[in-house]
Design a protein around this motif. Structure first.
Motif, PDB file in Angstrom:
ATOM      1  N   LYS A  38       0.825  -1.200   0.000  1.00 56.60           N
ATOM      2  CA  LYS A  38       0.000   0.000   0.000  1.00 56.60           C
ATOM      3  C   LYS A  38       0.864   1.256   0.000  1.00 56.60           C
ATOM      4  N   ARG A  39       1.886   1.258   0.827  1.00 51.56           N
ATOM      5  CA  ARG A  39       2.757   2.441   0.914  1.00 51.56           C
ATOM      6  C   ARG A  39       3.538   2.651  -0.386  1.00 51.56           C
ATOM      7  N   PHE A  40       4.085   1.583  -0.935  1.00 46.34           N
ATOM      8  CA  PHE A  40       4.833   1.714  -2.188  1.00 46.34           C
ATOM      9  C   PHE A  40       3.911   2.192  -3.312  1.00 46.34           C
ATOM     10  N   GLY A  41       2.671   1.686  -3.317  1.00 42.80           N
ATOM     11  CA  GLY A  41       1.721   2.150  -4.323  1.00 42.80           C
ATOM     12  C   GLY A  41       1.461   3.637  -4.189  1.00 42.80           C
ATOM     13  N   ALA A  42       1.309   4.101  -2.940  1.00 40.77           N
ATOM     14  CA  ALA A  42       1.091   5.526  -2.700  1.00 40.77           C
ATOM     15  C   ALA A  42       2.306   6.355  -3.092  1.00 40.77           C
ATOM     16  N   GLU A  43       3.489   5.744  -3.028  1.00 42.52           N
ATOM     17  CA  GLU A  43       4.724   6.446  -3.391  1.00 42.52           C
ATOM     18  C   GLU A  43       4.997   6.410  -4.892  1.00 42.52           C
ATOM     19  N   GLY A  44       4.096   5.768  -5.652  1.00 44.83           N
ATOM     20  CA  GLY A  44       4.209   5.820  -7.110  1.00 44.83           C
ATOM     21  C   GLY A  44       4.867   4.636  -7.774  1.00 44.83           C
ATOM     22  N   ALA A  45       5.177   3.583  -7.010  1.00 40.68           N
ATOM     23  CA  ALA A  45       5.830   2.417  -7.611  1.00 40.68           C
ATOM     24  C   ALA A  45       4.826   1.602  -8.413  1.00 40.68           C
ATOM     25  N   HIS A  46       5.336   0.900  -9.441  1.00 36.46           N
ATOM     26  CA  HIS A  46       4.525  -0.139 -10.082  1.00 36.46           C
ATOM     27  C   HIS A  46       4.813  -1.431  -9.338  1.00 36.46           C
ATOM     28  N   LEU A  47       3.762  -2.106  -8.872  1.00 36.94           N
ATOM     29  CA  LEU A  47       3.908  -3.227  -7.965  1.00 36.94           C
ATOM     30  C   LEU A  47       3.670  -4.562  -8.649  1.00 36.94           C
ATOM     31  N   ILE A  48       4.532  -5.525  -8.357  1.00 37.32           N
ATOM     32  CA  ILE A  48       4.314  -6.927  -8.679  1.00 37.32           C
ATOM     33  C   ILE A  48       4.122  -7.610  -7.336  1.00 37.32           C
ATOM     34  N   LEU A  49       2.887  -7.981  -7.030  1.00 40.00           N
ATOM     35  CA  LEU A  49       2.537  -8.507  -5.718  1.00 40.00           C
ATOM     36  C   LEU A  49       2.439 -10.024  -5.770  1.00 40.00           C
ATOM     37  N   VAL A  50       3.133 -10.687  -4.847  1.00 36.33           N
ATOM     38  CA  VAL A  50       3.224 -12.141  -4.835  1.00 36.33           C
ATOM     39  C   VAL A  50       2.666 -12.679  -3.523  1.00 36.33           C
ATOM     40  N   ALA A  51       1.763 -13.648  -3.622  1.00 33.65           N
ATOM     41  CA  ALA A  51       1.229 -14.359  -2.459  1.00 33.65           C
ATOM     42  C   ALA A  51       0.522 -15.597  -2.955  1.00 33.65           C
ATOM     43  N   LYS A  52       0.168 -16.493  -2.046  1.00 26.15           N
ATOM     44  CA  LYS A  52      -0.470 -17.746  -2.454  1.00 26.15           C
ATOM     45  C   LYS A  52      -1.920 -17.557  -2.870  1.00 26.15           C
ATOM     46  N   THR A  53      -2.622 -16.613  -2.246  1.00 24.26           N
ATOM     47  CA  THR A  53      -4.066 -16.511  -2.460  1.00 24.26           C
ATOM     48  C   THR A  53      -4.421 -15.379  -3.416  1.00 24.26           C
ATOM     49  N   VAL A  54      -5.179 -15.717  -4.446  1.00 28.33           N
ATOM     50  CA  VAL A  54      -5.620 -14.711  -5.414  1.00 28.33           C
ATOM     51  C   VAL A  54      -6.517 -13.681  -4.740  1.00 28.33           C
ATOM     52  N   GLY A  55      -7.442 -14.156  -3.906  1.00 26.44           N
ATOM     53  CA  GLY A  55      -8.385 -13.252  -3.260  1.00 26.44           C
ATOM     54  C   GLY A  55      -7.695 -12.202  -2.407  1.00 26.44           C
ATOM     55  N   GLY A  56      -6.687 -12.624  -1.650  1.00 25.09           N
ATOM     56  CA  GLY A  56      -5.951 -11.680  -0.814  1.00 25.09           C
ATOM     57  C   GLY A  56      -5.239 -10.627  -1.636  1.00 25.09           C
ATOM     58  N   LEU A  57      -4.624 -11.046  -2.735  1.00 25.27           N
ATOM     59  CA  LEU A  57      -3.950 -10.095  -3.616  1.00 25.27           C
ATOM     60  C   LEU A  57      -4.942  -9.106  -4.223  1.00 25.27           C
ATOM     61  N   GLU A  58      -6.082  -9.605  -4.630  1.00 24.14           N
ATOM     62  CA  GLU A  58      -7.081  -8.729  -5.250  1.00 24.14           C
ATOM     63  C   GLU A  58      -7.600  -7.688  -4.264  1.00 24.14           C
ATOM     64  N   GLU A  59      -7.750  -8.088  -2.994  1.00 25.36           N
ATOM     65  CA  GLU A  59      -8.209  -7.135  -1.983  1.00 25.36           C
ATOM     66  C   GLU A  59      -7.199  -6.000  -1.796  1.00 25.36           C
ATOM     67  N   ILE A  60      -5.928  -6.351  -1.740  1.00 28.83           N
ATOM     68  CA  ILE A  60      -4.894  -5.326  -1.582  1.00 28.83           C
ATOM     69  C   ILE A  60      -4.852  -4.427  -2.808  1.00 28.83           C
TER      70      ILE A  60
END
Length: 250
Positions: A38-60
């Motif tokens: 969330k913080r990196f997104g607010a700072e303008g980064a393009h994010l590649i988010l990695v986790a096991k659960t699709v739903g959790g990633l989509e919520e973030i």
């Protein structure tokens, strides 16, 4: 990888320090990883988010976009799939041609148990996530970090790495080994554009902390969002710290 990009707490002011930077964050669906995303997104980064659960990633990702951030690239992945980590590196090269920031945050507590009672399967799984997956990330992404003008690698460690507390063998051993791995990588890159560091957050209100200390009042602990300033500092192109264990002031 799916294209879909987190809002900071009200006390956090975005400086845009990561504008245009490409960042991979593991364990990004909850806890410290979600707060950093969330913080990196607010700072303008393009994010590649990695986790096991699709739903959790989509919520973030939804939270990031609701706060005005760009859509993230979502990578549902069990980090024990080491071949997939190699494929991710190749995909990132084809799409972006570089990687600016790697945050190795994903981790497991394992089990709190006497050494002689540890299940070998649990031992292997914990070492795979806390240590070997981070080695594989460095192995896969090292060429991409070198293609950045300022490659930055940040790994989440723990004060448990320096202690030999009863029943904490798996977690402590994995974090101690991670410390050595990252410090070695940093030493090897002293004359390159890469800086690699470890961040030790201390007691934070997370699911893992609650599992380790079930009787603790979570309201006495800091929220993950309160420690993201140090992640931004270590991820910034102007940061020259290298090979350090950076501890969040208590």
């Amino acid at each position: 990888m799916n294209d879909n990009t987190t809002q900071t707490g009200p006390e956090t002011k975005s400086s845009g320090r990561l504008a245009g930077r490409i960042a991979v964050i593991t364990g990004a669906s909850r806890g410290i990883g979600a707060a950093v995303a969330k913080r990196f997104g607010a700072e303008g980064a393009h994010l590649i988010l990695v986790a096991k659960t699709v739903g959790g990633l989509e919520e973030i990702d939804d939270e990031i976009r609701a706060a005005g951030g760009a859509p993230s690239t979502l990578v549902p992945l069990d980090l024990r799939n080491f071949d997939a980590i190699d494929h991710m590196g190749a995909s990132l090269y084809e799409r972006f041609g570089r990687l600016d920031i790697l945050v190795g945050n994903a981790g497991l507590l394992g089990t709190l148990s006497p050494v002689g009672h540890i299940d070998p399967k649990v031992w292997s799984e914990t070492l795979d996530i806390n240590l070997t997956a981070n080695y594989r990330l460095l192995r896969s992404f090292d060429p991409l970090l070198k293609l950045s003008d300022a490659g930055r690698a940040i790994f989440v460690t723990s004060g448990a790495a320096t202690k030999a507390s009863a029943y904490w063998a798996i977690y402590s051993a994995s974090k101690a080994a991670l410390d050595v791995l990252v410090k070695t990588y940093a030493a090897e890159n002293q004359k390159t554009n890469i800086c690699a560091n470890l961040l030790s957050p201390g007691p934070i209100r997370t699911t893992m902390r609650a599992k380790a200390f079930p009787g603790e009042d979570p309201n006495t602990l800091r929220a993950p969002e309160e420690i993201t300033d140090l992640f931004v500092e270590l991820a910034s192109a102007d940061c020259q710290r290298n090979g350090e264990i950076v501890r969040v002031p208590q």
